[in-house]
Every structure is written in C-alpha cells, then in structure tokens.
Design a protein around this motif. Sequence first.
Motif, PDB file in Angstrom:
ATOM      1  N   ARG A   1       0.870  -1.172  -0.005  1.00 53.52           N
ATOM      2  CA  ARG A   1      -0.021  -0.025   0.091  1.00 53.52           C
ATOM      3  C   ARG A   1       0.875   1.216   0.042  1.00 53.52           C
ATOM      4  NH1 ARG A   1      -2.832   1.262   5.879  1.00 53.52           N
ATOM      5  NH2 ARG A   1      -2.758   3.136   4.865  1.00 53.52           N
ATOM      6  N   TYR A   2       0.138   2.229  -0.208  1.00 49.22           N
ATOM      7  CA  TYR A   2       0.883   3.611  -0.183  1.00 49.22           C
ATOM      8  C   TYR A   2      -0.016   4.686   0.270  1.00 49.22           C
ATOM      9  CZ  TYR A   2       4.188   7.543  -0.938  1.00 49.22           C
ATOM     10  OH  TYR A   2       4.912   8.654  -0.709  1.00 49.22           O
ATOM     11  N   PRO A   3       0.296   5.630   1.130  1.00 49.89           N
ATOM     12  CA  PRO A   3       1.394   5.610   1.965  1.00 49.89           C
ATOM     13  C   PRO A   3       1.216   4.443   2.833  1.00 49.89           C
ATOM     14  CG  PRO A   3      -0.092   7.097   2.839  1.00 49.89           C
ATOM     15  CD  PRO A   3      -0.730   6.764   1.344  1.00 49.89           C
ATOM     16  N   GLU A   4       2.302   4.014   3.560  1.00 56.02           N
ATOM     17  CA  GLU A   4       2.317   2.668   4.336  1.00 56.02           C
ATOM     18  C   GLU A   4       1.820   2.778   5.807  1.00 56.02           C
ATOM     19  OE1 GLU A   4       6.423   1.338   4.212  1.00 56.02           O
ATOM     20  OE2 GLU A   4       6.402   0.900   2.006  1.00 56.02           O
ATOM     21  N   SER A   5       1.223   4.004   6.034  1.00 55.11           N
ATOM     22  CA  SER A   5       0.514   4.026   7.280  1.00 55.11           C
ATOM     23  C   SER A   5      -0.471   5.085   7.131  1.00 55.11           C
ATOM     24  CB  SER A   5       1.424   4.241   8.326  1.00 55.11           C
ATOM     25  OG  SER A   5       2.169   5.638   8.171  1.00 55.11           O
ATOM     26  N   GLY A   6      -1.414   5.149   8.176  1.00 51.83           N
ATOM     27  CA  GLY A   6      -2.349   6.119   7.814  1.00 51.83           C
ATOM     28  C   GLY A   6      -3.611   5.731   7.244  1.00 51.83           C
ATOM     29  N   ALA A   7      -4.365   6.604   6.706  1.00 51.17           N
ATOM     30  CA  ALA A   7      -5.494   6.176   5.935  1.00 51.17           C
ATOM     31  C   ALA A   7      -5.165   5.783   4.537  1.00 51.17           C
ATOM     32  CB  ALA A   7      -6.423   7.520   5.582  1.00 51.17           C
ATOM     33  N   ASN A   8      -6.061   4.852   4.277  1.00 50.43           N
ATOM     34  CA  ASN A   8      -5.640   3.859   2.897  1.00 50.43           C
ATOM     35  C   ASN A   8      -5.649   4.943   1.772  1.00 50.43           C
ATOM     36  OD1 ASN A   8      -5.451   1.251   3.800  1.00 50.43           O
ATOM     37  ND2 ASN A   8      -7.803   1.237   4.017  1.00 50.43           N
ATOM     38  N   ASP A   9      -4.843   4.768   0.595  1.00 51.13           N
ATOM     39  CA  ASP A   9      -4.958   5.677  -0.551  1.00 51.13           C
ATOM     40  C   ASP A   9      -4.813   4.650  -1.654  1.00 51.13           C
ATOM     41  OD1 ASP A   9      -5.042   7.519  -2.304  1.00 51.13           O
ATOM     42  OD2 ASP A   9      -3.347   8.634  -1.148  1.00 51.13           O
ATOM     43  N   TYR A  10      -3.376   4.376  -2.009  1.00 52.54           N
ATOM     44  CA  TYR A  10      -3.269   3.074  -3.065  1.00 52.54           C
ATOM     45  C   TYR A  10      -3.140   1.901  -2.676  1.00 52.54           C
ATOM     46  CZ  TYR A  10      -0.527   0.163  -5.700  1.00 52.54           C
ATOM     47  OH  TYR A  10      -0.136  -1.192  -6.423  1.00 52.54           O
ATOM     48  N   VAL A  11      -3.739   0.822  -2.919  1.00 55.61           N
ATOM     49  CA  VAL A  11      -3.291  -0.520  -2.377  1.00 55.61           C
ATOM     50  C   VAL A  11      -3.008  -1.545  -3.679  1.00 55.61           C
ATOM     51  CG1 VAL A  11      -4.943  -0.389  -0.318  1.00 55.61           C
ATOM     52  CG2 VAL A  11      -5.862  -1.037  -2.480  1.00 55.61           C
ATOM     53  N   ARG A  12      -2.141  -2.204  -3.230  1.00 54.76           N
ATOM     54  CA  ARG A  12      -1.674  -3.475  -4.145  1.00 54.76           C
ATOM     55  C   ARG A  12      -2.867  -4.453  -4.719  1.00 54.76           C
ATOM     56  NH1 ARG A  12       3.242  -6.199  -5.346  1.00 54.76           N
ATOM     57  NH2 ARG A  12       2.778  -8.268  -5.897  1.00 54.76           N
ATOM     58  N   LYS A  13      -3.685  -4.575  -3.681  1.00 55.62           N
ATOM     59  CA  LYS A  13      -4.801  -5.490  -4.051  1.00 55.62           C
ATOM     60  C   LYS A  13      -5.841  -5.168  -4.858  1.00 55.62           C
ATOM     61  CE  LYS A  13      -7.836  -3.933  -0.339  1.00 55.62           C
ATOM     62  NZ  LYS A  13      -8.764  -4.497   0.946  1.00 55.62           N
ATOM     63  N   HIS A  14      -5.641  -3.846  -5.529  1.00 49.92           N
ATOM     64  CA  HIS A  14      -6.625  -3.340  -6.541  1.00 49.92           C
ATOM     65  C   HIS A  14      -5.829  -2.918  -7.871  1.00 49.92           C
ATOM     66  CE1 HIS A  14      -9.528  -1.873  -3.119  1.00 49.92           C
ATOM     67  NE2 HIS A  14      -9.724  -3.093  -3.245  1.00 49.92           N
TER      68      HIS A  14
END
Length: 416
Positions: free
Chosen positions: A152-165
């Motif tokens: 994912r990115y960023p690697e902490s905090g709220a979700n933004d980009y995720v590899r699973k999508h």
Amino acid sequence: MFTKQSLATLLGGLSLALAQTSSQEYPPLAEILAKQASVQPYSPVSNVKGLAFNRFVNIWLENTDFDVAASNSHLAALASQGLLLKNFWAVTHPSEPNYCASAGGDTFGMDNDDFHQLPANISTIADLFDTKNIAWGEYQEAIPYPGYQGYRYPESGANDYVRKHNPLILYDSVTSDAVRLRQIKNFTTFYDDLAHHRLPQYMFITPNMTNDGHDTDITVSGAWTYDFLTSLLENEYFTNDTLIMLTFDETDTYTIGNNVFTFLLGGALPDTLRGTTDDTFYTHYSVIASLSANWGLPSLGRWDCGANLFSWLAEKTGYVNYEVDTSNLFMNETHWGPLSEDDYSEYYAGWPVPVTEGECSAGNDVLDKVKQTWGSLTATFNYTAPFPYDSRSGNNVGVKYSRTLKDGKVEEGVSE
C-alpha cells in the motif's frame, strides 16, 4: 556537461535498472523517494483496429450491491447514456481475487486480500496484447511511482493506493519485465498521456480507496465517477472509437448473488444500444474474452475461454452466447488452489492447469506460451463453461446453461 536529452536518457536507464520483481511489502521510504525521482513512466501507443472498438477503458469501483449502485443519481445519469448490463457478475469474494481474475482469467483459489506474487509461468492479458503489439497500461490513483510493488501507499495512516486493487502488479510475468512495470502508472501520468495523445488501447483505471467507495460509500464513488467521466466523454481523442466499462469488483453483501452494477459508454457503443439494457449473462471473464474477440487475440485457456462475449460483438463474430439460469447461482466463493487460506475456498498446493486445445468463445486458439507451458497436462477445470464452477468443492454446481445455435441445434449443460 549533461544536456536535458542526455539526462532524460540517463533517467530512463536508471528506470530500467531499478525495475524488477520485489517481495518487499513495505519498502523503506528512502527507496520509495529515490524511485519517485528516477523511475520514468512508459507510455506506448498503437492503433490496431478492432472489430467493435479500438480502445477499451476498464474502470472499477468497490463493494456495492447492484440496487444500491443503481439508485445513485450520478451513476444512473451515466448509465442512461450507455448500455446497462443487468446480468454482469463478479466471480468471488473478497476484492483481490476479482482483480486477479481480470488479468489472468482465474482466481487460483485466492480467498483473501494478501500480498501475492503469481509465478512467471502464469500468463496474463499483457501476453495476449503483445501478440499484436497492442499498447496497454494501468492507471492507479496515488501509486507513488511507475511499477511500485508495495502492499500500500502511504504505508501508514488512511488508505490511498493498495496493491490488491492493481491486477497486473500481482503477476511476476509483468513485474519481472522492466518495460511492463513502467506501464503501471498514476493519475498524473494519465492526464499527461491524455494531453499528449499517448493513451494505450487498453487501460485499467483504479481510483484510490476514497474515490472507489471502499473506505467511503456510493455517494462518494458515484460523484467521483461522474466528475471523472463527464469531461472525458467530451474529449474526442479519448472517446472516439472507445468502449468504456464502469463496474464493481464485487457486491457488498456476501449472502446474495454477486451480480454487480455495470454499464458501457463511449463512442464505440452503437447508437441503437444507447439508453437500453442487456440481460445477457456476463462475468469479469467476459471482458477478457471480448477483448480477444475484438482484436483477434488468443485465449488464456482459463475461465475466459468459455465466457460469453459482449452481445453485439458476439453477433459480429458469429458466436452464440449461453443463457445461464442464475436462480441457483451465487458466485460468492472460488475453487480450491494455492492462493487459498481455507477461508472461502480450499487450499491446494498445485496450480490449476488451463485448457490448451480446441477453440474458445472468442473463436481463437489458446496462447502459444500457455500451450508450451501446460500443453502436456490435463485441464484442471471445465474452462469452456460460461461461468466458473468446481465439482470438488461444490462451488457454483447445479447451474443450468444452454444455447440455440444458428442451425437450430440446442446445446445444454449443467455444472456438476
């Protein structure tokens, strides 16, 4: 002394050197920043004429039941301009196996959203496109640099980009190729490619976790979709001869049929179909099959092989789609396989073998690379069926399907 041109060449060389398969779920920030500054996107273009469209744009939103999506005013307004596919089905739960299926024609037993790397002997739609040099690309909102492989990115905090999508990033046959990696880009590059007429003929577009509705709701994802598409539909370069599909990865409710709200738009959609509905049975695998039929590409030999084609495209090819009795169909689980966690499917170490002989629904042979890799083995499943099923686990069994061929012959089947 470096000129701008020599500097660009150097950065391009660095991009190639840095791009390779990585198993790091959470790369160090310093590494991410370094690659942001060095890895350059690659935007190939092509103009291979298709039977029904010359460009295909695949946009996915998240986790919404059909009725909920259909009641959203923004999505309804867009759908009214195009063709509503009322019988379009996701293939399983949760999210990631659906994205995986859209690129590789199978879920490989995946029943989770984990960090996965599928081996390089598993072929994807990228291999299909490459047989005719059809330019492809993915646009992933908020991915930090082209080909980023982290979880994912960023690697902490709220979700933004995720590899699973991100469908193609899951496959080592893509990530082991430095050029292919650089075709997985962010939205900044999308608008740059749009402005400079560098859009590929196939693109997969994933909004971030806010805009796709995953971490918000249909009000947010519907508004984002409307804002994103309305201006693009007025852009002749983007929309001419283009078929745009808006769909969802899966329903939000796991206990109902996995029928997801889906519609088609764009300049390639026949005028006679605008403002109408299509009751033909489709799945995410139908997209791969339709892409193959449109450009005369081979099949992956997996669940794309027997999948129904977009109806007006099927008519152009002479293929007759199956009617599927969905009264006993749910598509809420996947078959056994090596990516299972024994949650919604059964773990099994062996990789499912694709079919390598005979014609598929697109009317073409199976990809040579698939035949070379798997040709000595027997297909694991009945990949010529119009939907995935597995007799061993009982997944999607007892479902009837049939079609009447042009010579009057009736073909009937039941998943068992």
